[in-house]
Every structure is written in C-alpha cells, then in structure tokens.
Design a protein around this motif. Structure first.
Motif, PDB file in Angstrom:
ATOM      1  N   ALA A 161     -10.254 -64.605   1.340  1.00 41.53           N
ATOM      2  CA  ALA A 161      -9.289 -63.907   0.481  1.00 41.53           C
ATOM      3  C   ALA A 161      -9.614 -64.123  -0.997  1.00 41.53           C
ATOM      4  O   ALA A 161      -9.525 -63.178  -1.797  1.00 41.53           O
ATOM      5  CB  ALA A 161      -7.875 -64.386   0.789  1.00 41.53           C
ATOM      6  N   VAL A 162     -10.010 -65.322  -1.371  1.00 40.78           N
ATOM      7  CA  VAL A 162     -10.387 -65.591  -2.762  1.00 40.78           C
ATOM      8  C   VAL A 162     -11.631 -64.793  -3.140  1.00 40.78           C
ATOM      9  O   VAL A 162     -11.689 -64.178  -4.211  1.00 40.78           O
ATOM     10  CB  VAL A 162     -10.620 -67.107  -2.984  1.00 40.78           C
ATOM     11  CG1 VAL A 162     -11.281 -67.375  -4.327  1.00 40.78           C
ATOM     12  CG2 VAL A 162      -9.306 -67.860  -2.888  1.00 40.78           C
ATOM     13  N   ALA A 163     -12.638 -64.779  -2.272  1.00 48.08           N
ATOM     14  CA  ALA A 163     -13.862 -64.020  -2.559  1.00 48.08           C
ATOM     15  C   ALA A 163     -13.555 -62.530  -2.684  1.00 48.08           C
ATOM     16  O   ALA A 163     -14.046 -61.857  -3.599  1.00 48.08           O
ATOM     17  CB  ALA A 163     -14.898 -64.261  -1.468  1.00 48.08           C
ATOM     18  N   SER A 164     -12.724 -62.001  -1.791  1.00 49.56           N
ATOM     19  CA  SER A 164     -12.338 -60.587  -1.867  1.00 49.56           C
ATOM     20  C   SER A 164     -11.560 -60.312  -3.150  1.00 49.56           C
ATOM     21  O   SER A 164     -11.709 -59.255  -3.770  1.00 49.56           O
ATOM     22  CB  SER A 164     -11.494 -60.193  -0.655  1.00 49.56           C
ATOM     23  OG  SER A 164     -12.224 -60.394   0.530  1.00 49.56           O
ATOM     24  N   GLY A 165     -10.740 -61.264  -3.549  1.00 48.15           N
ATOM     25  CA  GLY A 165     -10.008 -61.127  -4.812  1.00 48.15           C
ATOM     26  C   GLY A 165     -10.931 -61.037  -6.012  1.00 48.15           C
ATOM     27  O   GLY A 165     -10.655 -60.293  -6.959  1.00 48.15           O
ATOM     28  N   TRP A 166     -12.031 -61.774  -5.974  1.00 50.57           N
ATOM     29  CA  TRP A 166     -13.018 -61.673  -7.056  1.00 50.57           C
ATOM     30  C   TRP A 166     -13.621 -60.270  -7.116  1.00 50.57           C
ATOM     31  O   TRP A 166     -13.825 -59.718  -8.190  1.00 50.57           O
ATOM     32  CB  TRP A 166     -14.124 -62.709  -6.887  1.00 50.57           C
ATOM     33  CG  TRP A 166     -13.772 -64.041  -7.451  1.00 50.57           C
ATOM     34  CD1 TRP A 166     -13.545 -65.184  -6.757  1.00 50.57           C
ATOM     35  CD2 TRP A 166     -13.595 -64.368  -8.829  1.00 50.57           C
ATOM     36  NE1 TRP A 166     -13.237 -66.209  -7.629  1.00 50.57           N
ATOM     37  CE2 TRP A 166     -13.265 -65.734  -8.899  1.00 50.57           C
ATOM     38  CE3 TRP A 166     -13.677 -63.645 -10.009  1.00 50.57           C
ATOM     39  CZ2 TRP A 166     -13.011 -66.376 -10.110  1.00 50.57           C
ATOM     40  CZ3 TRP A 166     -13.422 -64.287 -11.211  1.00 50.57           C
ATOM     41  CH2 TRP A 166     -13.100 -65.635 -11.248  1.00 50.57           C
ATOM     42  N   TYR A 167     -13.914 -59.692  -5.947  1.00 49.93           N
ATOM     43  CA  TYR A 167     -14.488 -58.350  -5.934  1.00 49.93           C
ATOM     44  C   TYR A 167     -13.497 -57.339  -6.502  1.00 49.93           C
ATOM     45  O   TYR A 167     -13.871 -56.441  -7.263  1.00 49.93           O
ATOM     46  CB  TYR A 167     -14.908 -57.936  -4.524  1.00 49.93           C
ATOM     47  CG  TYR A 167     -15.945 -58.850  -3.914  1.00 49.93           C
ATOM     48  CD1 TYR A 167     -16.953 -59.411  -4.683  1.00 49.93           C
ATOM     49  CD2 TYR A 167     -15.912 -59.165  -2.573  1.00 49.93           C
ATOM     50  CE1 TYR A 167     -17.893 -60.251  -4.132  1.00 49.93           C
ATOM     51  CE2 TYR A 167     -16.853 -60.004  -2.004  1.00 49.93           C
ATOM     52  CZ  TYR A 167     -17.840 -60.544  -2.789  1.00 49.93           C
ATOM     53  OH  TYR A 167     -18.766 -61.377  -2.237  1.00 49.93           O
ATOM     54  N   VAL A 168     -12.228 -57.470  -6.149  1.00 52.19           N
ATOM     55  CA  VAL A 168     -11.202 -56.562  -6.666  1.00 52.19           C
ATOM     56  C   VAL A 168     -11.039 -56.751  -8.168  1.00 52.19           C
ATOM     57  O   VAL A 168     -10.929 -55.770  -8.916  1.00 52.19           O
ATOM     58  CB  VAL A 168      -9.863 -56.787  -5.927  1.00 52.19           C
ATOM     59  CG1 VAL A 168      -8.733 -56.045  -6.590  1.00 52.19           C
ATOM     60  CG2 VAL A 168      -9.986 -56.374  -4.472  1.00 52.19           C
ATOM     61  N   THR A 169     -11.045 -58.005  -8.627  1.00 55.94           N
ATOM     62  CA  THR A 169     -10.879 -58.280 -10.051  1.00 55.94           C
ATOM     63  C   THR A 169     -12.024 -57.697 -10.870  1.00 55.94           C
ATOM     64  O   THR A 169     -11.803 -57.045 -11.897  1.00 55.94           O
ATOM     65  CB  THR A 169     -10.791 -59.801 -10.287  1.00 55.94           C
ATOM     66  OG1 THR A 169      -9.689 -60.313  -9.537  1.00 55.94           O
ATOM     67  CG2 THR A 169     -10.611 -60.130 -11.748  1.00 55.94           C
TER      68      THR A 169
END
Length: 112
Positions: free
Chosen positions: A15-23
């Motif tokens: 979830a954190v890694a996916s959040g980086w991609y979204v950010t």
C-alpha cells in the motif's frame, strides 16, 4: 500470521509503494496541467492541437496503464523480499518502490 508478522507488513508495504506511485503520478499530472497551451497555429496533423492535460490523458491511456501494471507486479515481488529484511512497513514500501522503479528503468534503458 497476525498483523504484526510478515503478512501484515507485506500488505501495508504494498500500500505504501502504491501510494508513492499515485503521489508521483499526481505531481506529474498537476505539473503538466499547469503548463499553458502553445498558441494555435496549425492543427492539420493528428494530435497537434491537444492541450497539455489532453496530452497527459492520451499518454496515460496508451502508455501509462501497461507501465503501472508492470510496476505493480514487480513491486509485489520485490516487496515479498524486502518485507522480510526491513521491520518497518513504511520503509519497506518506500524501498520497494525505489527498487522497482530502478529495475524497470534499467530494463527500459537496456531495451533502447
């Protein structure tokens, strides 16, 4: 395992890694959308009169979907390895995103 074990950290790390991609994607979208359109001169060529926002939408449809899918698959594999070594889910997710982007960039550079 409980949420304090490897499985719990794995889910939070992805979830954190996916959040980086979204950010990062949102930052690029805002940056490109704020660029003013060039003066209209000749619209005879295909896609020559697209605004920066329209160009971004077109690029995301054609190129962004497959790249994001590839990033998520590689992230899932990298996170499975990293989460065993790093006790913090936030650090593991950030490290997974960094390693994934590095791997994908190296593969893309090797193809070109």
């Amino acid at each position: 395992m409980d949420h304090n074990g490897v499985r719990g950290r794995y889910g939070r790390s992805v979830a954190v890694a996916s959040g980086w991609y979204v950010t990062v994607g949102a930052a690029v979208a805002v940056g490109l959308a704020s660029v003013p359109s060039p003066p209209r001169t000749d619209c005879s060529a295909w896609f020559s009169c697209l605004s920066p926002g329209e160009s971004l939408a077109l690029v995301m449809l054609v190129w962004g979907g497959p790249v994001l899918a590839g990033l998520l698959v590689v992230t899932a594999l990298v996170t499975a390895l990293v989460v065993r070594l790093v006790p913090s889910a936030v650090l593991a997710g950030t490290l997974s995103a960094l390693v994934t982007v590095t791997i994908c960039a190296a593969v893309y550079a090797g193809r070109s």
